[in-house]
Design a protein around this motif. Structure first.
Motif, PDB file in Angstrom:
ATOM      1  N   PRO B 105     -49.421  -3.868 -38.383  1.00  0.00           N
ATOM      2  CA  PRO B 105     -49.687  -2.453 -38.741  1.00  0.00           C
ATOM      3  C   PRO B 105     -49.694  -1.527 -37.531  1.00  0.00           C
ATOM      4  O   PRO B 105     -50.641  -0.799 -37.297  1.00  0.00           O
ATOM      5  N   VAL B 106     -48.632  -1.629 -36.748  1.00  0.00           N
ATOM      6  CA  VAL B 106     -48.513  -0.774 -35.556  1.00  0.00           C
ATOM      7  C   VAL B 106     -47.148  -0.090 -35.594  1.00  0.00           C
ATOM      8  O   VAL B 106     -46.138  -0.720 -35.917  1.00  0.00           O
ATOM      9  N   ASN B 107     -47.152   1.177 -35.246  1.00  0.00           N
ATOM     10  CA  ASN B 107     -45.901   1.918 -35.207  1.00  0.00           C
ATOM     11  C   ASN B 107     -45.037   1.416 -34.041  1.00  0.00           C
ATOM     12  O   ASN B 107     -45.522   1.230 -32.927  1.00  0.00           O
ATOM     13  N   ILE B 108     -43.753   1.238 -34.296  1.00  0.00           N
ATOM     14  CA  ILE B 108     -42.830   0.761 -33.239  1.00  0.00           C
ATOM     15  C   ILE B 108     -42.799   1.727 -32.047  1.00  0.00           C
ATOM     16  O   ILE B 108     -42.645   1.328 -30.903  1.00  0.00           O
ATOM     17  N   PHE B 109     -43.026   2.992 -32.324  1.00  0.00           N
ATOM     18  CA  PHE B 109     -42.971   3.980 -31.236  1.00  0.00           C
ATOM     19  C   PHE B 109     -44.205   3.909 -30.331  1.00  0.00           C
ATOM     20  O   PHE B 109     -44.132   4.273 -29.173  1.00  0.00           O
ATOM     21  N   THR B 110     -45.298   3.416 -30.898  1.00  0.00           N
ATOM     22  CA  THR B 110     -46.462   3.183 -30.045  1.00  0.00           C
ATOM     23  C   THR B 110     -46.148   2.027 -29.098  1.00  0.00           C
ATOM     24  O   THR B 110     -46.481   2.062 -27.915  1.00  0.00           O
ATOM     25  N   LEU B 111     -45.457   1.016 -29.647  1.00  0.00           N
ATOM     26  CA  LEU B 111     -45.048  -0.118 -28.814  1.00  0.00           C
ATOM     27  C   LEU B 111     -44.085   0.336 -27.726  1.00  0.00           C
ATOM     28  O   LEU B 111     -44.167  -0.084 -26.582  1.00  0.00           O
ATOM     29  N   LEU B 112     -43.176   1.204 -28.124  1.00  0.00           N
ATOM     30  CA  LEU B 112     -42.195   1.728 -27.161  1.00  0.00           C
ATOM     31  C   LEU B 112     -42.901   2.519 -26.065  1.00  0.00           C
ATOM     32  O   LEU B 112     -42.603   2.377 -24.880  1.00  0.00           O
ATOM     33  N   LEU B 113     -43.863   3.338 -26.487  1.00  0.00           N
ATOM     34  CA  LEU B 113     -44.600   4.156 -25.524  1.00  0.00           C
ATOM     35  C   LEU B 113     -45.290   3.267 -24.500  1.00  0.00           C
ATOM     36  O   LEU B 113     -45.194   3.486 -23.282  1.00  0.00           O
ATOM     37  N   ALA B 114     -45.964   2.219 -25.019  1.00  0.00           N
ATOM     38  CA  ALA B 114     -46.677   1.308 -24.125  1.00  0.00           C
ATOM     39  C   ALA B 114     -45.694   0.579 -23.213  1.00  0.00           C
ATOM     40  O   ALA B 114     -45.941   0.427 -22.021  1.00  0.00           O
ATOM     41  N   SER B 115     -44.577   0.158 -23.814  1.00  0.00           N
ATOM     42  CA  SER B 115     -43.572  -0.574 -23.050  1.00  0.00           C
ATOM     43  C   SER B 115     -42.989   0.308 -21.947  1.00  0.00           C
ATOM     44  O   SER B 115     -42.802  -0.119 -20.808  1.00  0.00           O
ATOM     45  N   SER B 116     -42.701   1.575 -22.317  1.00  0.00           N
ATOM     46  CA  SER B 116     -42.141   2.512 -21.326  1.00  0.00           C
ATOM     47  C   SER B 116     -43.146   2.807 -20.223  1.00  0.00           C
ATOM     48  O   SER B 116     -42.772   2.933 -19.052  1.00  0.00           O
TER      49      SER B 116
END
Lengths: 285, 275
Positions: B105-116
């Motif tokens: 239940p996590v937005n992919i863009f939150t993952l992207l933000l963290a990854s970036s």
């Protein structure tokens, strides 16, 4: 072992190469990337070189750009071994098929060899494509003593295969192959004088070049194909009333090194596979 | 959201310290990469002194070591930011964990933000350390540490931010075409060629220059060199900064739109985890 068995083994390696080649052809972007990537790197380095060029900047009467070309060709052979064997084993570990491959009723030597042949077959067009691109960008091309140069490439491949087995053994033990592959490539690029003549290196760096066996393969190949004197060995040697020229000494060195690497590589690789199987660490990464 | 970012950063940190060899390589690669054209330059010119003279005649500065090092470092900084997201996607695909991550239940863009964010922090540390190492080796630290370094930082930040858009575009290419390594192998030299890592783009043909100008990094690299080496700006400092500001808005939006489209399509077709 009978000759027929040997022929069957060679056929098996080619069948495996064919199967691996089929897989690689399934990824067309990768196939196209091989060509475009090389052409772009040639363009980048050639443009950079032109910024430094002056009319008298020749080595033994040959443009340094040609040292880059033939050094680069030799580098493709070495780099293929590093990535095909090391990277290949790592890929199989990640995709979980390494153990299955090693369980197949074939010699453990064949799988890395098949991977390497697949890459060499795939790269065959590159050996024509790169000189053409180079000639388009620089307008320079020299290829002398082609048969002897091809022979040196053949001996080099034996040495690289031996090194490939050594490297495969290391990958099985150390796991993280990309790191070691990068380190090896960079060491070779700098000290192996892939992109420039050895004479461009400062004396202390040249000492390191002389210790790295691969330098002699690059030097011998370039000396032969450009029709110049080797750069790493400059003195002749008198043996039993005969005088060995620097080029002949280099040829002897590359034969001896190829034999040592092949013998050492085969034995170390075999031992490391047996050890990994016993410890059950073949598939872990 | 903050918890997710924190968790991703923690995981990436753990991955990183597990392979200390990579850390060392991370600092050495940019230096080694810049050594190649420099030694090549000595070979072509005949000596380091002649190399400096020839280089000055063509480019306008005799400090060719700083010129080359800046090119390779800024290029490496940008590619590590751009590839990080795509390579992460690819690794998860290969390990078979991508679908599991996407059903959390996590937005992919939150993952992207963290990854970036991780890529940004990691790459900036690499950039600074490698620059200092190269500065010591090639003796250009006095040229580097001047007040104008602050202005360079502004250019760098404005040049890096739009790269998140590029990261998304590459991520969508990887989801669509799968061949991450090939795409990266293809785009790396293409980017290096267009932005002029070892040469000023002013020497390139007109149409190549036009394409190069659509990449924010071209402006950043050219102007950082202009500031530190007293060379000409691409257009003028204000116009260049204005173009970079526009890119800061355009590229991330374009990348986001593209990734959303490809992700939705891949989910519908069930091809997200395939490689």
């Amino acid at each position: 072992m009978h000759i027929r068995e040997k022929i069957n083994d060679i056929k098996l390696i080619f069948r495996m190469s064919k199967y691996l080649l089929k897989i690689s052809l399934r990824y067309p972007v990768n196939f196209v990337a091989d060509f475009i990537e090389l052409a772009l790197w040639v363009a980048i380095f050639t443009t950079a070189v032109l910024l430094f060029s002056s009319p008298d900047g020749k080595v033994q009467g040959v443009s340094p750009a040609l040292f880059t070309l033939w050094g680069f060709i030799m580098f493709i052979f070495i780099s293929d071994v590093i990535w095909a064997i090391g990277g290949g084993l790592r890929y199989d570990q990640m995709t979980g098929i390494l153990e299955q491959n090693f369980l197949a009723p074939i010699s453990e030597y064949y799988y890395p060899l098949a991977r390497l042949f697949r890459v060499y077959i795939r790269d065959l067009p590159l050996f024509f494509f790169v000189p053409i691109v180079f000639w388009i960008f620089t307008g320079e091309f020299i290829a002398k003593n082609i048969l002897l140069s091809l022979y040196i490439v053949g001996i080099s491949i034996f040495c690289f295969i031996g090194f490939g087995y050594l490297y495969a053994a290391m990958v099985l033990r150390m796991k993280r192959s990309a790191l070691v592959s990068n380190i090896l490539q960079f060491i070779l690029m700098i000290f192996g004088a892939v992109f420039y003549p050895f004479s461009a290196l400062p004396d202390n760096m040249l000492l390191i070049s002389k210790v790295i066996p691969f330098s002699y393969y690059i030097d011998a190949f370039r000396a032969c194909i450009l029709g110049i004197q080797p750069e790493l060995i400059e003195i002749s040697l008198g043996v039993g009333g005969m005088t060995l020229s620097p080029f002949l000494i280099e040829l002897i060195i590359i034969h001896i090194v190829a034999f040592i690497f092949l013998a050492l590589g085969l034995s170390v690789y075999r031992r490391s596979v047996i050890k990994a199987k016993m410890e059950g660490t073949l598939h872990t990464y | 959201m903050l918890e997710v970012v924190k968790a991703v950063l923690k995981v990436r940190w753990k991955y990183t310290i597990r392979y200390p060899g990579w850390l060392i390589m991370f600092f050495i690669i940019p230096v080694v990469f810049s050594v190649i054209p420099i030694v090549l330059g000595w070979a072509v010119a005949g000596s380091p002194q002649q190399a400096a003279l020839n280089f000055k005649e063509r480019v306008g500065t005799e400090h060719y070591t700083l010129f080359m090092v800046l090119g390779s470092m800024i290029w490496l900084l940008s590619i590590s930011i751009m590839w990080d997201f795509g390579m992460w996607l690819r690794e998860e695909q290969q390990m078979g964990t991508l679908e599991q991550i996407l059903v959390t239940p996590v937005n992919i863009f939150t993952l992207l933000l963290a990854s970036s964010l991780w890529a940004l922090m990691y790459s900036i540390i690499q950039f600074i350390v490698a620059l200092i190492i190269a500065g010591i080796i090639f003796n250009f630290l006095p040229l580097l540490f001047t007040p104008s370094l602050l202005l360079c930082t502004v250019y760098l930040v404005l040049g890096i931010f739009p790269l998140t858009g590029f990261a998304l575009l590459i991520g969508s290419l990887i989801v669509k075409l799968k061949e991450a390594e090939a795409i990266i192998r293809l785009l790396q030299p293409l980017l290096a060629f267009l932005v002029g890592i070892f040469y000023p783009i002013t020497i390139m043909p007109y149409f190549v220059k036009l394409i190069a100008l659509t990449i924010p990094l071209t402006i950043t690299l050219h102007d950082v060199r202009a500031i530190l080496l007293n060379l000409d700006y691409l257009f003028n400092p204000y116009l260049d900064l204005f173009i970079l500001l526009i890119y800061c808005a355009i590229w991330p939006i374009l990348g986001l739109y593209m990734f959303q489209y490809v992700e939705k399509k891949a989910k519908k077709e069930g091809t997200l985890s395939a490689y």
